[in-house]
Design an enzyme around this catalytic site. Sequence first.
Site, PDB file in Angstrom:
ATOM      1  N   LYS A  72       0.855  -1.183   0.000  1.00 41.79           N
ATOM      2  CA  LYS A  72       0.000   0.000   0.000  1.00 41.79           C
ATOM      3  C   LYS A  72       0.896   1.240   0.000  1.00 41.79           C
ATOM      4  O   LYS A  72       1.984   1.208   0.587  1.00 41.79           O
ATOM      5  CB  LYS A  72      -0.845  -0.070   1.274  1.00 41.79           C
ATOM      6  CG  LYS A  72      -1.922   0.951   1.426  1.00 41.79           C
ATOM      7  CD  LYS A  72      -2.660   0.673   2.732  1.00 41.79           C
ATOM      8  CE  LYS A  72      -3.801   1.611   2.966  1.00 41.79           C
ATOM      9  NZ  LYS A  72      -4.542   1.289   4.187  1.00 41.79           N
ATOM     10  N   SER A 147      -9.509   0.651   3.274  1.00 40.28           N
ATOM     11  CA  SER A 147      -8.804   1.541   2.376  1.00 40.28           C
ATOM     12  C   SER A 147      -7.631   0.897   1.633  1.00 40.28           C
ATOM     13  O   SER A 147      -7.079   1.518   0.737  1.00 40.28           O
ATOM     14  CB  SER A 147      -8.262   2.720   3.178  1.00 40.28           C
ATOM     15  OG  SER A 147      -7.393   2.273   4.199  1.00 40.28           O
ATOM     16  N   SER A 171      -9.294  -1.858   7.482  1.00 42.22           N
ATOM     17  CA  SER A 171      -8.889  -1.632   6.092  1.00 42.22           C
ATOM     18  C   SER A 171      -8.250  -2.825   5.404  1.00 42.22           C
ATOM     19  O   SER A 171      -8.110  -2.824   4.191  1.00 42.22           O
ATOM     20  CB  SER A 171      -7.897  -0.487   6.030  1.00 42.22           C
ATOM     21  OG  SER A 171      -8.590   0.703   6.106  1.00 42.22           O
TER      22      SER A 171
HETATM   23  N1  GLN Z   1     -13.135   2.961   7.328  1.00 43.66           N
HETATM   24  C1  GLN Z   1     -12.339   3.243   8.447  1.00 43.66           C
HETATM   25  C2  GLN Z   1     -12.018   4.708   8.584  1.00 43.66           C
HETATM   26  O1  GLN Z   1     -12.222   5.456   7.697  1.00 43.66           O
HETATM   27  C3  GLN Z   1     -11.141   2.359   8.482  1.00 43.66           C
HETATM   28  C4  GLN Z   1      -9.981   2.825   7.772  1.00 43.66           C
HETATM   29  C5  GLN Z   1      -8.733   2.035   8.024  1.00 43.66           C
HETATM   30  O2  GLN Z   1      -8.738   0.962   8.621  1.00 43.66           O
HETATM   31  N2  GLN Z   1      -7.637   2.574   7.606  1.00 43.66           N
HETATM   32  O3  GLN Z   1     -11.595   5.145   9.596  1.00 43.66           O
END
Ligand code: GLN
Length: 478
Positions: A72, A147, A171
């Site tokens: 990532k 994400s 994520s």
């Molecule tokens: N959807 C969650 C957020 O926006 C998780 C994001 C993540 O785990 N990086 O906080």
Amino acid sequence: MNLLRLYYLIYFKKIKPFDLSKFILKKIENLLFKNYFINIDYNYIKKQCLYSEKLLLKNKNNLLTGIPTTYKDIFSTKNIPTTAGSRILKNYNIFYNATFLNKLNNLGVINIGKNNMDEFCVGSNTFNFYFGKVENPLNKNFTIGGSSGGSVYLVSKNIIPFSIGSDTGGSVRQPATLNNVIGFKPTYGLISRYGLLAYSSSMDTVGIFSKNILNISIVLNAITGFDVKDPTTFNLIKEDYTRYLNKNWLLNRINSKKLTGLNVGVSKKIFNNIYNFSIRSNIEDILLNFEFLGAKIIFINILFFDFVTTIYNIISSSELYSNISKYNNKFLFDKTYYFLYKKTFFNSLSINTKNKFFIGNYLISSDKNKKFFFLSKKIRILIIENFKKIFTFCDIIILPTISYNNLKFLNLNLNKNLDKYTSVSNLTGLPSISIPSKILYYKNFKFFQGFQIIGNYFSEAKLIQIIYEYEKNFFKCF
Ligand code: GLN
């Protein structure tokens, strides 16, 4: 893709690391417009291939030499820009590598490219407004999840054996479920976060995607451990995460079922609150499967579960605010950008990040501090204490990963309850693994379902053993 098979091919010189990388690059060539990658550095790939071939020649190779993977774009890399999926950092060069990345590089792993993601990890669908939207390969109207959405694609297509993302509130586990792969979130502090651009520092973890759990245990063996540069890592004895594979849960029993003696915790209240029929029946089936393997189901009570998402959002927004406001400086020096585009730091953020940034700012401003932030932190401690108690009589806890099927994912970001099941393990720092369990067919579409198991702190080796057993009996490496 099986890592051991790939290792065999490389070790017996049936395929060269260089050819393997070339083959993968060719495969993804016509996918480049699909935004799975933010940066691919061909020179770096070449260098890394030469290094791994050198290791092979000198017989200094190991299981991971020559294995291609992707990361990532949240992890800092020395030679390739690290963007965190955001416009402000589009040419941001960092002068050091993330610790886990250095470890993998030294073993000869080849980094094919850096994957697209939600800006600063905020979001759940990888619809990046600057680097482009990532589609679900099965159906372009649905999201791939996020994400870490970009990182899951090549793994789900069986092109690479594993890839690495980050998990702050789900994520890694959420896109893993949507794409039929295993998503692994370790105990907080097991893998060094040095080099991971922070979103919510008290919850960020490095996560792994793969199609089978053996691959994950091999990667874990390579990247875990104490790091002086990250004070939150633990100084534990070096573990071998494959050591329980193929053994009984209670190691002394030989002829009983493999998971006899395993206590599986299930919260009746959470289970009764699942109104989606398919998700509910999925969990029912999984519990039956565990019973079939000899495990015992125990009913538990997870306190404050209804508040988990709220607490997660309060803490993550506040930490996001303090973590990313430092990039504001970039604008102080970047006058051309400011005058030409009349853009400030705040204006250059995507709506998702902007929302969280704003909320975070509000929450940690002086008088709100006690009311929200400190209160959340206190409840967080109570949740942790409760989990510690649960793990005195339970070995694992089973929860769904997401509360919706793909169909409803179009309005993903409007739904703040999405991280309901996943953020618990981030708040508490517990390890959690999401595992695919079912494929649903609806008209012409295919949907994947999964579940997650949460274990006690640093019980990864045991979790891997359970999943290995479950994998053997109830699904093959797809
Ligand atoms: N959807 C969650 C957020 O926006 C998780 C994001 C993540 O785990 N990086 O906080």
